[in-house]
Design a protein around this motif. Structure first.
Motif, mmCIF file in Angstrom:
data_model
loop_
_atom_site.group_PDB
_atom_site.id
_atom_site.type_symbol
_atom_site.label_atom_id
_atom_site.label_comp_id
_atom_site.label_asym_id
_atom_site.label_seq_id
_atom_site.Cartn_x
_atom_site.Cartn_y
_atom_site.Cartn_z
ATOM 1 N N ARG A 273 0.817 -1.219 0.000
ATOM 2 C CA ARG A 273 0.000 0.000 0.000
ATOM 3 C C ARG A 273 0.847 1.264 0.000
ATOM 4 O O ARG A 273 0.543 2.226 -0.705
ATOM 5 N N ASN A 274 1.908 1.279 0.800
ATOM 6 C CA ASN A 274 2.717 2.495 0.896
ATOM 7 C C ASN A 274 3.913 2.485 -0.054
ATOM 8 O O ASN A 274 4.722 3.409 -0.051
ATOM 9 N N GLY A 275 4.033 1.425 -0.832
ATOM 10 C CA GLY A 275 5.133 1.336 -1.783
ATOM 11 C C GLY A 275 6.441 0.887 -1.189
ATOM 12 O O GLY A 275 7.442 0.769 -1.894
ATOM 13 N N GLY A 276 6.445 0.589 0.101
ATOM 14 C CA GLY A 276 7.695 0.259 0.765
ATOM 15 C C GLY A 276 8.155 -1.174 0.585
ATOM 16 O O GLY A 276 9.313 -1.495 0.844
ATOM 17 N N THR A 277 7.256 -2.036 0.154
ATOM 18 C CA THR A 277 7.585 -3.443 -0.034
ATOM 19 C C THR A 277 7.215 -3.871 -1.450
ATOM 20 O O THR A 277 6.109 -3.585 -1.914
ATOM 21 N N THR A 278 8.149 -4.531 -2.105
ATOM 22 C CA THR A 278 7.899 -5.070 -3.440
ATOM 23 C C THR A 278 8.427 -6.497 -3.514
ATOM 24 O O THR A 278 9.420 -6.844 -2.848
ATOM 25 N N TYR A 279 7.758 -7.312 -4.295
ATOM 26 C CA TYR A 279 8.199 -8.673 -4.569
ATOM 27 C C TYR A 279 8.155 -8.888 -6.082
ATOM 28 O O TYR A 279 7.279 -8.359 -6.764
ATOM 29 N N TYR A 280 9.069 -9.723 -6.554
ATOM 30 C CA TYR A 280 9.130 -10.037 -7.970
ATOM 31 C C TYR A 280 9.257 -11.537 -8.176
ATOM 32 O O TYR A 280 9.880 -12.244 -7.366
ATOM 33 N N ALA A 281 8.703 -12.008 -9.259
ATOM 34 C CA ALA A 281 8.966 -13.383 -9.669
ATOM 35 C C ALA A 281 10.437 -13.497 -10.065
ATOM 36 O O ALA A 281 11.027 -12.546 -10.590
ATOM 37 N N ASP A 282 11.018 -14.651 -9.822
ATOM 38 C CA ASP A 282 12.436 -14.849 -10.144
ATOM 39 C C ASP A 282 12.703 -14.596 -11.626
ATOM 40 O O ASP A 282 13.773 -14.111 -11.994
ATOM 41 N N SER A 283 11.735 -14.914 -12.460
ATOM 42 C CA SER A 283 11.930 -14.798 -13.910
ATOM 43 C C SER A 283 12.047 -13.349 -14.387
ATOM 44 O O SER A 283 12.519 -13.112 -15.499
ATOM 45 N N LYS B 68 13.060 -10.713 -12.033
ATOM 46 C CA LYS B 68 13.868 -9.956 -11.086
ATOM 47 C C LYS B 68 15.089 -9.354 -11.789
ATOM 48 O O LYS B 68 15.779 -10.033 -12.551
ATOM 49 N N GLY B 69 15.307 -8.073 -11.537
ATOM 50 C CA GLY B 69 16.430 -7.396 -12.166
ATOM 51 C C GLY B 69 16.097 -6.784 -13.516
ATOM 52 O O GLY B 69 16.869 -5.984 -14.050
ATOM 53 N N ARG B 70 14.938 -7.141 -14.076
ATOM 54 C CA ARG B 70 14.533 -6.605 -15.380
ATOM 55 C C ARG B 70 13.276 -5.741 -15.266
ATOM 56 O O ARG B 70 13.121 -4.780 -16.015
ATOM 57 N N PHE B 71 12.384 -6.093 -14.360
ATOM 58 C CA PHE B 71 11.128 -5.381 -14.185
ATOM 59 C C PHE B 71 11.160 -4.596 -12.880
ATOM 60 O O PHE B 71 11.753 -5.034 -11.890
ATOM 61 N N THR B 72 10.480 -3.444 -12.889
ATOM 62 C CA THR B 72 10.359 -2.632 -11.689
ATOM 63 C C THR B 72 8.923 -2.161 -11.532
ATOM 64 O O THR B 72 8.358 -1.586 -12.466
ATOM 65 N N ASP C 273 2.725 1.324 -11.908
ATOM 66 C CA ASP C 273 3.375 1.081 -13.188
ATOM 67 C C ASP C 273 4.322 -0.111 -13.106
ATOM 68 O O ASP C 273 4.864 -0.414 -12.036
ATOM 69 N N LEU C 274 4.520 -0.752 -14.238
ATOM 70 C CA LEU C 274 5.468 -1.850 -14.342
ATOM 71 C C LEU C 274 6.418 -1.527 -15.492
ATOM 72 O O LEU C 274 6.026 -1.584 -16.656
ATOM 73 N N GLN C 275 7.635 -1.169 -15.147
ATOM 74 C CA GLN C 275 8.667 -0.907 -16.148
ATOM 75 C C GLN C 275 9.333 -2.231 -16.493
ATOM 76 O O GLN C 275 9.867 -2.907 -15.608
ATOM 77 N N MET C 276 9.294 -2.580 -17.761
ATOM 78 C CA MET C 276 9.832 -3.867 -18.207
ATOM 79 C C MET C 276 10.973 -3.611 -19.168
ATOM 80 O O MET C 276 10.772 -3.044 -20.249
#
Length: 123
Positions: A52-62, A64-68, A79-82
């Motif tokens: 909710r506050n933007g302080g926590t994010t999780y990514y799929a391993d596939s 990670k490092g490419r999407f934000t 937004d999802l920057q890919m």
């Protein structure tokens, strides 16, 4: 809350796209927001989520490092920057909102869904 996903399109491998999920009806900060994707013939899968506050994010391993994933409180969007897109990223991408305080990677724990936007990555 109603969700509207946009920003999909056709891009070459190695390219970038930025998806946006806009909310109407209620303030987006009341929800954790996730991005999911579904490729033809496959189940919907988790991509990224933000609290909710933007302080926590999780990514799929596939991805990670490419999407934000990020929040824009002024535009009331998530937004999802890919970047460095690969052909295997081709799918319909959906945004979803969870009105509980958790930050979940599970499809069934999200309460509201947008209509999806198609991302096609050519090799």
């Amino acid at each position: 809350v109603q969700l509207q996903a946009s920003g999909g399109g056709l891009v070459q491998a190695g390219g970038s796209l930025r998806l946006s999920c806009a909310a109407t009806g209620r303030t987006f900060s009341r929800y954790a927001v996730g991005w999911f994707r579904q490729a033809p013939g496959k189940e919907r899968e988790f991509v990224a989520t933000i609290s909710r506050n933007g302080g926590t994010t999780y990514y799929a391993d596939s991805v990670k490092g490419r999407f934000t994933i990020s929040r824009d409180s002024v535009k009331n969007t998530v937004d999802l920057q890919m970047n460095s897109l690969k052909p295997e990223d081709t799918a319909v991408y959906y945004c979803a909102a969870d009105e509980s305080p958790r930050v979940s990677t599970l499809v069934y724990q999200y309460d509201y869904w947008g209509q999806g936007t198609l991302v096609t990555v050519s090799s």
